[in-house]
Design a protein around this motif. Sequence first.
Motif, PDB file in Angstrom:
ATOM      1  N   ASP A 161      -3.837  10.554  -7.441  1.00  0.00           N
ATOM      2  CA  ASP A 161      -2.507   9.899  -7.809  1.00  0.00           C
ATOM      3  C   ASP A 161      -2.775   8.531  -8.589  1.00  0.00           C
ATOM      4  OD1 ASP A 161      -1.174  11.519  -6.018  1.00  0.00           O
ATOM      5  OD2 ASP A 161      -1.382  10.110  -4.279  1.00  0.00           O
ATOM      6  N   ALA A 162      -3.990   8.198  -9.064  1.00  0.00           N
ATOM      7  CA  ALA A 162      -4.290   7.024  -9.813  1.00  0.00           C
ATOM      8  C   ALA A 162      -3.853   7.227 -11.218  1.00  0.00           C
ATOM      9  CB  ALA A 162      -5.609   6.458  -9.810  1.00  0.00           C
ATOM     10  N   LYS A 209       0.836  -1.233  -0.042  1.00  0.00           N
ATOM     11  CA  LYS A 209       0.155  -0.015  -0.184  1.00  0.00           C
ATOM     12  C   LYS A 209       0.807   1.537   0.156  1.00  0.00           C
ATOM     13  CE  LYS A 209      -4.279  -1.775   1.736  1.00  0.00           C
ATOM     14  NZ  LYS A 209      -5.445  -1.499   2.577  1.00  0.00           N
ATOM     15  N   THR A 210       2.066   1.498   0.802  1.00  0.00           N
ATOM     16  CA  THR A 210       2.877   2.617   0.664  1.00  0.00           C
ATOM     17  C   THR A 210       4.005   2.446  -0.309  1.00  0.00           C
ATOM     18  OG1 THR A 210       3.950   1.727   2.842  1.00  0.00           O
ATOM     19  CG2 THR A 210       2.018   2.946   2.877  1.00  0.00           C
ATOM     20  N   PHE A 240      -5.329   0.345  -7.893  1.00  0.00           N
ATOM     21  CA  PHE A 240      -6.514   0.207  -7.047  1.00  0.00           C
ATOM     22  C   PHE A 240      -7.374   1.518  -6.622  1.00  0.00           C
ATOM     23  CE2 PHE A 240      -4.008  -3.533  -5.657  1.00  0.00           C
ATOM     24  CZ  PHE A 240      -4.856  -4.397  -6.484  1.00  0.00           C
ATOM     25  N   GLY A 241      -6.554   2.856  -6.893  1.00  0.00           N
ATOM     26  CA  GLY A 241      -7.048   4.048  -6.457  1.00  0.00           C
ATOM     27  C   GLY A 241      -8.185   4.792  -7.321  1.00  0.00           C
ATOM     28  N   GLU A 242      -9.000   4.050  -7.761  1.00  0.00           N
ATOM     29  CA  GLU A 242     -10.202   4.808  -8.713  1.00  0.00           C
ATOM     30  C   GLU A 242     -10.415   6.143  -8.034  1.00  0.00           C
ATOM     31  OE1 GLU A 242     -11.203   4.014 -11.758  1.00  0.00           O
ATOM     32  OE2 GLU A 242      -9.750   2.305 -11.790  1.00  0.00           O
ATOM     33  N   ASN A 280      -0.444   0.402 -14.550  1.00  0.00           N
ATOM     34  CA  ASN A 280      -0.641  -0.889 -13.564  1.00  0.00           C
ATOM     35  C   ASN A 280      -0.711  -1.951 -14.638  1.00  0.00           C
ATOM     36  OD1 ASN A 280      -3.420  -1.405 -14.697  1.00  0.00           O
ATOM     37  ND2 ASN A 280      -3.754   0.899 -13.790  1.00  0.00           N
ATOM     38  N   ASN A 318      -2.114   2.920  -5.806  1.00  0.00           N
ATOM     39  CA  ASN A 318      -3.025   3.804  -6.257  1.00  0.00           C
ATOM     40  C   ASN A 318      -3.253   3.758  -7.612  1.00  0.00           C
ATOM     41  OD1 ASN A 318      -3.955   4.896  -3.642  1.00  0.00           O
ATOM     42  ND2 ASN A 318      -1.985   6.306  -3.565  1.00  0.00           N
ATOM     43  N   THR A 319      -2.316   3.629  -8.372  1.00  0.00           N
ATOM     44  CA  THR A 319      -2.478   3.390  -9.876  1.00  0.00           C
ATOM     45  C   THR A 319      -3.164   2.300 -10.212  1.00  0.00           C
ATOM     46  OG1 THR A 319      -0.318   2.350 -10.337  1.00  0.00           O
ATOM     47  CG2 THR A 319      -0.385   4.838 -10.606  1.00  0.00           C
ATOM     48  N   ASN A 335      -8.854   8.695  -7.118  1.00  0.00           N
ATOM     49  CA  ASN A 335      -7.680   9.174  -6.412  1.00  0.00           C
ATOM     50  C   ASN A 335      -6.733   9.830  -7.425  1.00  0.00           C
ATOM     51  OD1 ASN A 335      -5.200   9.652  -5.455  1.00  0.00           O
ATOM     52  ND2 ASN A 335      -5.422   7.903  -3.731  1.00  0.00           N
ATOM     53  N   SER A 385       6.129   1.780  -3.865  1.00  0.00           N
ATOM     54  CA  SER A 385       6.149   2.078  -5.266  1.00  0.00           C
ATOM     55  C   SER A 385       7.124   1.302  -5.994  1.00  0.00           C
ATOM     56  CB  SER A 385       6.466   3.673  -5.155  1.00  0.00           C
ATOM     57  OG  SER A 385       7.883   3.832  -4.812  1.00  0.00           O
TER      58      SER A 385
END
Length: 149
Positions: free
Chosen positions: A47-48, A16-17, A41-43, A53, A38-39, A45, A19
């Motif tokens: 940062d997505a 999760k944190t 799972f971060g819909e 991905n 985030n790219t 967001n 990269s």
Amino acid sequence: MATTRHATAHWSGDLKTGSGSISTPQSGLMADTAYGFNTRFGEGNPDAKRGTNPEELIAAAHASCFTMALSHALAQAGHAPDAVDTRAEVDLSMDGGPTISAIRLETKAKVPGIDEAGFRAIADDAKQNCPVSKALSAVPITLKAELLG
């Protein structure tokens, strides 16, 4: 004789944190392109949108492979296309753990001298036999094929 292509991936930290970065050194298309939680799972967001991905890369590979296979098959059948445009959507389901659960191909082609039935038969064959479709055969793949005027 096989043709070999490669890409590299690097990851630092936890899921999760952390990269990562992806590179395609042979083509130079991607050089340390970001990817992360985030790219993927971060819909919604912000940062997505700052990276890629795996599912997006699979979609790109599938759309391009299918489009090339369809173009080739049409030409082999005596109907070289004027244009073929394909969108691939790859679903990542979280039910029971992350799984690629479905792939949808949508293609539109302008092909002189072919009827709808002939076009559809060639498109279905290209879907079954492009190398990426074969590699992804464990996933349900659907095709919507539209012949343009």
